[in-house]
Design a protein around this motif. Structure first.
Motif, short mmCIF file in Angstrom:
data_model
loop_
_atom_site.label_atom_id
_atom_site.label_comp_id
_atom_site.label_asym_id
_atom_site.label_seq_id
_atom_site.Cartn_x
_atom_site.Cartn_y
_atom_site.Cartn_z
N ALA A 129 -7.13 -14.19 -61.08
CA ALA A 129 -6.20 -13.51 -61.91
C ALA A 129 -4.79 -14.01 -61.61
O ALA A 129 -4.23 -14.56 -60.62
CB ALA A 129 -6.25 -12.02 -61.37
N ASN A 130 -3.80 -13.75 -62.65
CA ASN A 130 -2.49 -13.88 -62.73
C ASN A 130 -2.17 -12.41 -62.51
O ASN A 130 -1.55 -11.72 -63.67
CB ASN A 130 -2.14 -14.58 -63.89
CG ASN A 130 -0.84 -14.95 -64.04
OD1 ASN A 130 0.01 -14.77 -62.94
ND2 ASN A 130 -0.33 -15.23 -65.43
N ILE A 131 -1.80 -11.97 -61.50
CA ILE A 131 -1.71 -10.52 -61.16
C ILE A 131 -0.30 -10.18 -61.45
O ILE A 131 0.83 -11.02 -61.20
CB ILE A 131 -2.28 -10.01 -60.02
CG1 ILE A 131 -1.27 -10.60 -58.73
CG2 ILE A 131 -3.80 -10.41 -59.60
CD1 ILE A 131 -1.76 -10.14 -57.38
N PRO A 132 0.23 -8.88 -61.77
CA PRO A 132 1.61 -8.35 -61.90
C PRO A 132 2.34 -8.46 -60.66
O PRO A 132 1.91 -7.93 -59.65
CB PRO A 132 1.16 -6.79 -62.39
CG PRO A 132 -0.12 -6.88 -62.88
CD PRO A 132 -0.71 -7.86 -62.22
N PHE A 133 3.50 -9.24 -60.75
CA PHE A 133 4.13 -9.49 -59.61
C PHE A 133 4.47 -8.45 -58.90
O PHE A 133 4.79 -8.22 -57.60
CB PHE A 133 5.43 -10.50 -59.94
CG PHE A 133 5.16 -11.92 -60.13
CD1 PHE A 133 3.77 -12.43 -60.05
CD2 PHE A 133 6.01 -12.73 -60.64
CE1 PHE A 133 3.58 -13.61 -60.34
CE2 PHE A 133 5.85 -14.03 -60.96
CZ PHE A 133 4.37 -14.52 -60.65
N ALA A 134 5.23 -7.29 -59.61
CA ALA A 134 5.58 -6.31 -59.12
C ALA A 134 4.82 -5.41 -58.01
O ALA A 134 5.29 -4.51 -57.33
CB ALA A 134 6.44 -5.26 -60.23
N ILE A 135 3.36 -5.42 -58.45
CA ILE A 135 2.36 -4.77 -57.50
C ILE A 135 1.32 -5.62 -56.82
O ILE A 135 0.46 -5.29 -56.44
CB ILE A 135 1.74 -3.75 -58.43
CG1 ILE A 135 1.03 -4.40 -59.53
CG2 ILE A 135 2.65 -2.65 -59.18
CD1 ILE A 135 -0.10 -3.56 -60.34
N THR A 136 2.24 -6.78 -56.56
CA THR A 136 1.10 -7.89 -55.91
C THR A 136 0.58 -7.03 -54.53
O THR A 136 -0.57 -7.28 -54.19
CB THR A 136 1.91 -9.03 -55.33
OG1 THR A 136 2.34 -9.59 -56.50
CG2 THR A 136 1.14 -9.88 -54.66
N THR A 137 1.42 -6.72 -53.59
CA THR A 137 1.10 -6.10 -52.38
C THR A 137 0.11 -4.93 -52.41
O THR A 137 -0.88 -4.78 -51.75
CB THR A 137 2.52 -5.69 -51.48
OG1 THR A 137 3.22 -6.70 -51.25
CG2 THR A 137 1.77 -4.99 -50.21
N ALA A 138 0.54 -3.96 -53.39
CA ALA A 138 -0.38 -3.00 -53.81
C ALA A 138 -1.93 -3.45 -54.14
O ALA A 138 -2.83 -2.78 -53.88
CB ALA A 138 0.27 -1.91 -54.84
N VAL A 139 -1.73 -4.70 -55.05
CA VAL A 139 -3.19 -4.89 -55.43
C VAL A 139 -3.93 -5.49 -54.41
O VAL A 139 -5.09 -5.07 -54.11
CB VAL A 139 -2.94 -5.99 -56.54
CG1 VAL A 139 -4.34 -6.83 -56.82
CG2 VAL A 139 -2.50 -5.24 -57.84
N LEU A 140 -3.14 -6.24 -53.55
CA LEU A 140 -3.93 -7.06 -52.28
C LEU A 140 -4.31 -6.00 -51.28
O LEU A 140 -5.30 -5.93 -50.65
CB LEU A 140 -3.14 -8.11 -51.65
CG LEU A 140 -2.78 -9.16 -52.53
CD1 LEU A 140 -1.83 -10.28 -51.57
CD2 LEU A 140 -4.07 -9.81 -52.84
N GLY A 141 -3.49 -4.80 -51.13
CA GLY A 141 -3.95 -3.89 -50.35
C GLY A 141 -5.22 -3.21 -50.86
O GLY A 141 -6.11 -2.83 -50.10
N ARG A 142 -5.41 -3.14 -52.15
CA ARG A 142 -6.44 -2.47 -52.72
C ARG A 142 -7.93 -3.17 -52.47
O ARG A 142 -8.82 -2.77 -52.15
CB ARG A 142 -6.31 -2.19 -54.20
CG ARG A 142 -7.43 -1.30 -54.64
CD ARG A 142 -6.84 0.19 -55.43
NE ARG A 142 -8.27 1.02 -55.37
CZ ARG A 142 -8.74 1.11 -56.37
NH1 ARG A 142 -8.33 0.43 -57.47
NH2 ARG A 142 -9.91 2.01 -56.53
N LEU A 143 -7.59 -4.40 -52.32
CA LEU A 143 -8.90 -5.14 -51.94
C LEU A 143 -8.92 -5.45 -50.66
O LEU A 143 -10.12 -5.58 -50.14
CB LEU A 143 -8.46 -6.71 -52.88
CG LEU A 143 -8.21 -6.73 -54.17
CD1 LEU A 143 -7.56 -8.01 -54.65
CD2 LEU A 143 -9.58 -6.27 -55.10
N MET A 144 -7.96 -5.46 -49.87
CA MET A 144 -8.30 -5.84 -48.28
C MET A 144 -7.87 -4.72 -47.43
O MET A 144 -8.24 -5.10 -46.20
CB MET A 144 -7.43 -7.07 -47.91
CG MET A 144 -7.98 -8.11 -48.81
SD MET A 144 -7.06 -9.76 -48.19
CE MET A 144 -5.60 -9.90 -49.08
N ASP A 145 -7.35 -3.62 -47.73
CA ASP A 145 -7.03 -2.73 -46.69
C ASP A 145 -8.24 -2.17 -45.73
O ASP A 145 -8.23 -1.65 -44.70
CB ASP A 145 -6.22 -1.59 -47.36
CG ASP A 145 -4.78 -1.72 -47.32
OD1 ASP A 145 -4.23 -2.66 -46.75
OD2 ASP A 145 -4.11 -1.03 -48.11
#
Length: 283
Positions: free
Chosen positions: A111-127
């Motif tokens: 994906a070419n993910i939304p920059f502004a929520i990058t950390t939140a997206v990665l957190g959803r995947l890896m937290d």
């Protein structure tokens, strides 16, 4: 699609003043490169988060993946739905990725993910290791990619990710690969779940309790940072095991050393002294 100014409809969060516009992939060679990297860790199902006009969605399906295209912008979702038609192997979800249910079976993300929520997206995947996320090929802002892959790791949340996953800055991506070009440099970040995690998934919350407390001040000496839980005799044993001086900053420890710190705590420190386990790995 990196969106530099997500609306509250897109993210459920206030818009950020330093992000504006939407940046879609315009270079087919970039799409081919992302697919090439995705082939190294194949999963039958891949998520395209922020699918936009389908620059990645359609080629992924043509390569044989089952694709869940996630797009929360109604205009893009409508356009993408029209492009897909009767295309096989693609399901479109008009939803906020941060709120929608995740697949229960193993999946990847390209994906070419939304920059502004990058950390939140990665957190959803890896937290949380129980999430069946297996691999990712992601376009993110270059500065964020450097922060997630930097050595040593001084942020507890990122350290938690890297005990379970290998994160690598694969290559920078020039702004002219997008339309319109973003005002920041971009990069491809690859993520792959480790075959052998450095901390057992069942111990993840306990590990996060330790490192969240210990890394509050990364520059603090190791003896002081770990002193609330380890006795002087236990610390003496630990520094010999780590092969470091007792006064080194706790923030210089690498992932393997943190695994040794945690294992030493479990083996030698009385359970009543352990830091409280984290219900969430966020700092």
């Amino acid at each position: 699609m990196p969106k530099n100014k997500p609306t509250s409809r897109q993210t459920g969060r206030p818009a950020h003043a330093n992000f504006s516009g939407q940046h879609l992939i315009r270079d087919k060679s970039l799409v081919r490169r992302m697919i090439e990297l995705a082939r190294l860790s194949p999963q039958p199902l891949v998520l395209d988060i922020g699918a936009g006009a389908g620059a990645l969605t359609i080629p992924l399906a043509q390569e044989g993946w089952r694709v869940l295209a996630i797009e929360n912008d109604p205009l893009f979702a409508r356009k993408l739905r029209g492009r897909l038609g009767e295309a096989e192997g693609i399901r479109l979800a008009e939803a906020d990725f941060l709120e929608m249910p995740l697949p229960r079976k193993p999946f990847g993300v390209v994906a070419n993910i939304p920059f502004a929520i990058t950390t939140a997206v990665l957190g959803r995947l890896m937290d949380h290791p129980a999430v069946p996320f297996r691999h990712g090929v992601l376009i993110i802002e270059l500065g964020a990619a450097r922060r997630f892959t930097a050595d040593p790791v001084t942020q507890a949340r990122i350290l938690g990710w890297r005990m379970q996953f290998d994160l690598k800055l694969a290559e920078p991506v020039p702004p002219d690969r997008f339309s319109p070009p973003p005002r920041v440099q971009c990069a491809i970040l690859t993520v792959r779940r480790k075959k052998e995690p450095l901390v057992r998934p069942s111990d993840h919350a306990r590990f996060m309790g330790l490192v969240t407390q210990a890394l509050r001040v990364p520059a603090a000496p190791l003896y002081g940072a770990l002193g609330p839980w380890f006795t002087p005799a236990q610390l003496k044993h630990l520094v010999k095991l780590l092969r470091v001086d007792r006064s080194v900053p706790v923030g210089v420890l690498n992932e393997r050393q943190w695994a040794d710190v945690f294992e030493t705590m479990i083996r030698y420190v009385e359970p009543y002294r352990w830091p409280k386990a984290c219900g969430s790995s966020r700092r």
